[in-house]
Design a protein around this motif. Structure first.
Motif, mmCIF file in Angstrom:
data_model
loop_
_atom_site.group_PDB
_atom_site.id
_atom_site.type_symbol
_atom_site.label_atom_id
_atom_site.label_comp_id
_atom_site.label_asym_id
_atom_site.label_seq_id
_atom_site.Cartn_x
_atom_site.Cartn_y
_atom_site.Cartn_z
ATOM 1 N N TRP A 21 -17.143 -42.394 -8.538
ATOM 2 C CA TRP A 21 -17.364 -42.877 -7.165
ATOM 3 C C TRP A 21 -18.418 -43.985 -7.163
ATOM 4 O O TRP A 21 -18.254 -44.990 -6.458
ATOM 5 N N VAL A 124 -11.226 -50.015 -1.113
ATOM 6 C CA VAL A 124 -10.591 -48.921 -0.362
ATOM 7 C C VAL A 124 -11.508 -47.705 -0.304
ATOM 8 O O VAL A 124 -11.740 -47.127 0.771
ATOM 9 N N VAL A 125 -12.045 -47.289 -1.460
ATOM 10 C CA VAL A 125 -12.894 -46.101 -1.476
ATOM 11 C C VAL A 125 -14.196 -46.355 -0.722
ATOM 12 O O VAL A 125 -14.693 -45.465 -0.002
ATOM 13 N N MET A 128 -13.436 -46.165 3.008
ATOM 14 C CA MET A 128 -13.248 -44.774 3.411
ATOM 15 C C MET A 128 -14.562 -44.010 3.386
ATOM 16 O O MET A 128 -14.798 -43.135 4.242
ATOM 17 N N SER A 129 -15.430 -44.320 2.405
ATOM 18 C CA SER A 129 -16.717 -43.625 2.335
ATOM 19 C C SER A 129 -17.595 -43.940 3.542
ATOM 20 O O SER A 129 -18.427 -43.105 3.954
ATOM 21 N N ALA A 131 -16.246 -44.801 6.652
ATOM 22 C CA ALA A 131 -15.572 -44.427 7.907
ATOM 23 C C ALA A 131 -15.267 -42.945 8.005
ATOM 24 O O ALA A 131 -15.358 -42.353 9.092
ATOM 25 N N VAL A 132 -14.894 -42.319 6.900
ATOM 26 C CA VAL A 132 -14.414 -40.938 6.976
ATOM 27 C C VAL A 132 -15.519 -39.937 7.290
ATOM 28 O O VAL A 132 -15.338 -39.070 8.171
ATOM 29 N N LEU A 168 -9.555 -34.979 6.491
ATOM 30 C CA LEU A 168 -10.074 -36.311 6.196
ATOM 31 C C LEU A 168 -11.030 -36.279 5.001
ATOM 32 O O LEU A 168 -11.004 -37.161 4.141
ATOM 33 N N LEU A 172 -10.550 -38.191 1.394
ATOM 34 C CA LEU A 172 -11.537 -39.064 0.767
ATOM 35 C C LEU A 172 -11.793 -38.630 -0.675
ATOM 36 O O LEU A 172 -11.817 -39.469 -1.593
ATOM 37 N N THR A 175 -8.700 -39.369 -2.817
ATOM 38 C CA THR A 175 -8.556 -40.803 -3.072
ATOM 39 C C THR A 175 -9.555 -41.272 -4.117
ATOM 40 O O THR A 175 -9.226 -42.057 -5.013
ATOM 41 N N ASN A 176 -10.779 -40.795 -4.026
ATOM 42 C CA ASN A 176 -11.791 -41.159 -5.015
ATOM 43 C C ASN A 176 -11.394 -40.671 -6.402
ATOM 44 O O ASN A 176 -11.499 -41.419 -7.393
#
Length: 433
Positions: A21, A124-125, A128-129, A131-132, A168, A172, A175-176
């Protein structure tokens, strides 16, 4: 079941995904300058607009930023920086990554592909980190924590809200983990050495190994022979020190000469190891022209050597003469080590196209020969093979003697040997104690 839960937890929250990450967030940070530049350019082309349109432009800027990143990744040092980061943070990708700059265009294209992949997945990650977690926390908050909650929230908060928030967070984490695994899997192919670099590295390795083998042979044959001779001379001197002081004094002088010669040869070998230029432009190392000195040295150790040497040895090609000298030296050293003061017979034939060496000596009683020989015989084989020759070593058919036979082809420069050198000859020298 507990093991399965622990395995999933380790795959999503373990040390490896946490390090990956950080690597992905680093890619997102590297993407920012390209994304800002693309946003400015797109904003200048399409100023203003509705909020939805501005959001769409940000996604377009994300896509146009990647080609800009690919262009800058063609710089040779990018592979060094990305390889270092991947080796430290992208767990599972170490061990097959290049450490030098990308000098060929094939290596630069691979680095550019890796850079784009790193920045894309990192963007992308990273997004998402950011916003999620706030969205998930909002969905997981109890109703009383919100002053003005909408009606649908009040109706479904205890059912859809927490489940959606957990979903969600799991998305995350998944996805990571997936993006990190994809980077780790792609790193050796994109940041590793190209086929040309692997071939060049293999050639360099082969050269280094050949040099090491050469130096090992030189040390073994020169210094090893000297130490064997010194050991026998010292033993002989100690036995007769009280009864024959003159012989002991002569043995000590022989030890001094042998040690001095060994130090000189050792200095030559160390010069090769340090890649120093020799003071003498001629290739280093004794040749068959000074073979008589070697036989006299053997005489001082108490070994009888009956040698049949043809004329014309000084006119041999230098490379052949040096290797032949080392082969004879190692063969006689083996006589010292394994047969003691046994008499030996050395025969050298100089033919039109090759040089033939044969050394025989009686086998020591109670000391059977070692199958396959040791380092010395292997070194002799390597020396003969380097000149495209061959060698045979082993007991004679009657089992009473050990025989070493070597054939060395003469190169084209042998034809330029001094006129009048016969192909075969027959002077015989003997060394007796």
């Amino acid at each position: 079941m507990n093991a399965g839960v622990r395995g999933i937890g380790s795959a999503l929250l373990g040390r490896r995904p946490r390090r990956r990450w950080v690597h992905l967030v680093l890619g997102g940070a590297l993407l920012m300058p390209y994304w800002l530049l693309s946003s400015v350019l797109l904003g200048a082309i399409h100023p203003g607009g509705e909020p939805l349109r501005r959001v769409a432009l940000q996604f377009v800027a994300f896509g146009t930023a990647l080609p800009l990143a690919a262009v800058t990744a063609l710089l040779p040092m990018v592979r060094v920086l990305e390889g270092t980061a991947a080796r430290v943070l992208c767990a599972g990708a170490a061990g097959e990554l290049s450490t030098g700059p990308a000098r060929s265009w094939a290596a630069r294209r691979r680095t550019a592909a890796w850079y784009v992949l790193h920045l894309f997945l990192g963007g992308v990650v990273s997004g998402m980190s950011l916003a999620v977690p706030p969205a998930a926390v909002t969905l997981l908050l109890p109703l009383g924590a919100l002053d003005h909650a909408p009606a649908w929230w009040r109706e479904h908060q205890w059912f859809g809200g927490p489940a959606l928030g957990l979903a969600l967070l799991l998305l995350l984490l998944a996805t990571n983990a997936g993006a990190g695994a994809l980077l780790a899997r792609s790193a050796p192919a994109l940041l590793g050495p190209t086929p040309d670099e692997r071939l060049a590295a293999a050639e360099r390795r082969a050269t280094v190994l050949a040099q090491r083998n050469r130096l090992a042979r030189e040390l073994h044959d020169s210094v090893g022979h000297a130490l064997s001779a010194v050991g026998l001379q010292a033993a002989a001197a100690s036995r007769v020190l009280a009864t024959d002081p003159a012989f002991a004094a002569e043995a000590l002088r022989a030890i001094e000469r042998t040690a001095r010669e060994a130090v000189a040869e050792l200095d030559t070998v160390l010069g090769l190891l340090r890649e120093e230029e020799p003071a003498d432009p001629a290739p280093a190392g004794p040749t068959l022209a000074v073979l008589d000195d070697l036989l006299r040295q053997l005489e001082r150790t108490g070994v009888t050597v009956r040698a049949a040497l043809p004329p014309g040895l000084p006119g041999l090609p230098p490379a052949v003469s040096r290797e032949a000298y080392r082969i004879v030296q190692e063969g006689l050293t083996n006589v010292l080590r394994h047969a003691g003061a046994a008499p030996a017979v050395l025969r050298i034939d100089l033919r039109a196209d090759r040089l033939e060496l044969e050394l025989t000596n009686p086998l020591a009683a109670g000391r059977p020969p070692r199958p396959g020989g040791g380092r010395g015989l292997r070194g002799i084989g390597e020396r003969a093979a380097a000149l495209r020759g061959g060698c045979e070593a082993g007991p004679t058919p009657d089992g009473g003697h050990w025989r070493l036979a070597v054939r060395l082809p003469l190169r084209a420069e042998a034809d330029r040997a001094p006129a009048g050198s016969p192909a075969t000859g027959g002077r015989t020298t003997g060394a007796t104690p």
